[in-house]
Write a protein that holds these residues in place. Structure first.
Motif, PDB file in Angstrom:
ATOM      1  N   VAL A   2       0.844  -1.197   0.000  1.00 27.05           N
ATOM      2  CA  VAL A   2       0.000   0.000   0.000  1.00 27.05           C
ATOM      3  C   VAL A   2       0.878   1.246   0.000  1.00 27.05           C
ATOM      4  O   VAL A   2       1.807   1.362   0.797  1.00 27.05           O
ATOM      5  N   GLN A   3       0.607   2.146  -0.934  1.00 25.76           N
ATOM      6  CA  GLN A   3       1.309   3.429  -0.964  1.00 25.76           C
ATOM      7  C   GLN A   3       0.310   4.558  -1.133  1.00 25.76           C
ATOM      8  O   GLN A   3      -0.618   4.464  -1.927  1.00 25.76           O
ATOM      9  N   LEU A   4       0.529   5.624  -0.376  1.00 30.63           N
ATOM     10  CA  LEU A   4      -0.270   6.846  -0.456  1.00 30.63           C
ATOM     11  C   LEU A   4       0.713   8.003  -0.568  1.00 30.63           C
ATOM     12  O   LEU A   4       1.566   8.172   0.299  1.00 30.63           O
ATOM     13  N   VAL A   5       0.595   8.770  -1.645  1.00 34.26           N
ATOM     14  CA  VAL A   5       1.548   9.847  -1.896  1.00 34.26           C
ATOM     15  C   VAL A   5       0.789  11.150  -2.082  1.00 34.26           C
ATOM     16  O   VAL A   5       0.078  11.334  -3.074  1.00 34.26           O
ATOM     17  N   GLU A   6       0.953  12.053  -1.116  1.00 26.04           N
ATOM     18  CA  GLU A   6       0.289  13.352  -1.163  1.00 26.04           C
ATOM     19  C   GLU A   6       1.115  14.362  -1.948  1.00 26.04           C
ATOM     20  O   GLU A   6       2.348  14.277  -2.002  1.00 26.04           O
ATOM     21  N   SER A   7       0.425  15.341  -2.516  1.00 26.85           N
ATOM     22  CA  SER A   7       1.079  16.455  -3.196  1.00 26.85           C
ATOM     23  C   SER A   7       0.134  17.650  -3.190  1.00 26.85           C
ATOM     24  O   SER A   7      -1.047  17.517  -2.844  1.00 26.85           O
ATOM     25  N   GLY A   8       0.685  18.809  -3.567  1.00 28.43           N
ATOM     26  CA  GLY A   8      -0.145  19.997  -3.713  1.00 28.43           C
ATOM     27  C   GLY A   8      -0.054  21.011  -2.590  1.00 28.43           C
ATOM     28  O   GLY A   8      -0.659  22.078  -2.674  1.00 28.43           O
ATOM     29  N   GLY A   9       0.702  20.709  -1.560  1.00 23.38           N
ATOM     30  CA  GLY A   9       0.851  21.671  -0.474  1.00 23.38           C
ATOM     31  C   GLY A   9       1.719  22.852  -0.893  1.00 23.38           C
ATOM     32  O   GLY A   9       2.285  22.873  -1.984  1.00 23.38           O
ATOM     33  N   GLY A  10       1.797  23.826   0.009  1.00 22.50           N
ATOM     34  CA  GLY A  10       2.618  24.993  -0.276  1.00 22.50           C
ATOM     35  C   GLY A  10       2.287  26.147   0.645  1.00 22.50           C
ATOM     36  O   GLY A  10       1.563  25.988   1.630  1.00 22.50           O
TER      37      GLY A  10
END
Length: 124
Positions: A2-10
């Motif tokens: 299982v992999q969960l990869v977040e993005s979009g912060g800043g």
């Protein structure tokens, strides 16, 4: 695996908007409810929002209700969090999380997989 990869912060000014994404792999995404959880500096984990497996049911913490929108694209195995009218108190690391029970929504201790997190900073 299982992999969960977040993005979009800043970094965003108060009143601004961001959209977070979480790319999921290693499990049948459309079988599971999913959640967003955050951790502000020096504080514990806070549940933010959950969505059911089909995307038809959503729930939110009072602190974000009316400003944040959770959604998912099961064809792309991706979870989203649209954040509007951001406030300095929204500053935190945001994590997507998968529950142990595929139908579980709204409880921190129901989650057994977490991403690495994405930093959101709301400041002028």
């Amino acid at each position: 695996e299982v992999q969960l990869v977040e993005s979009g912060g800043g970094l965003v000014q108060p009143g601004g908007s961001l959209r977070l994404s979480c790319a999921a792999s290693g499990f049948t995404f459309n079988n599971y409810a999913m959640s967003w959880v955050r951790q502000a500096p020096g504080k514990g984990l806070e549940w933010v929002s959950s969505i059911n497996s089909g995307g038809s049911s959503t729930i939110y913490a009072d602190s974000v209700k009316g400003r944040f929108t959770i959604s998912r694209d099961n064809a792309k195995n991706t979870l989203y969090l649209r954040m509007n009218s951001l406030k300095p108190e929204d500053t935190a690391v945001y994590y997507c999380a998968r529950p142990r029970n595929p139908r579980a929504m709204g409880a921190l201790n129901e989650n057994d997989y977490w991403g690495q997190g994405t930093q959101v900073t709301v400041s002028s």
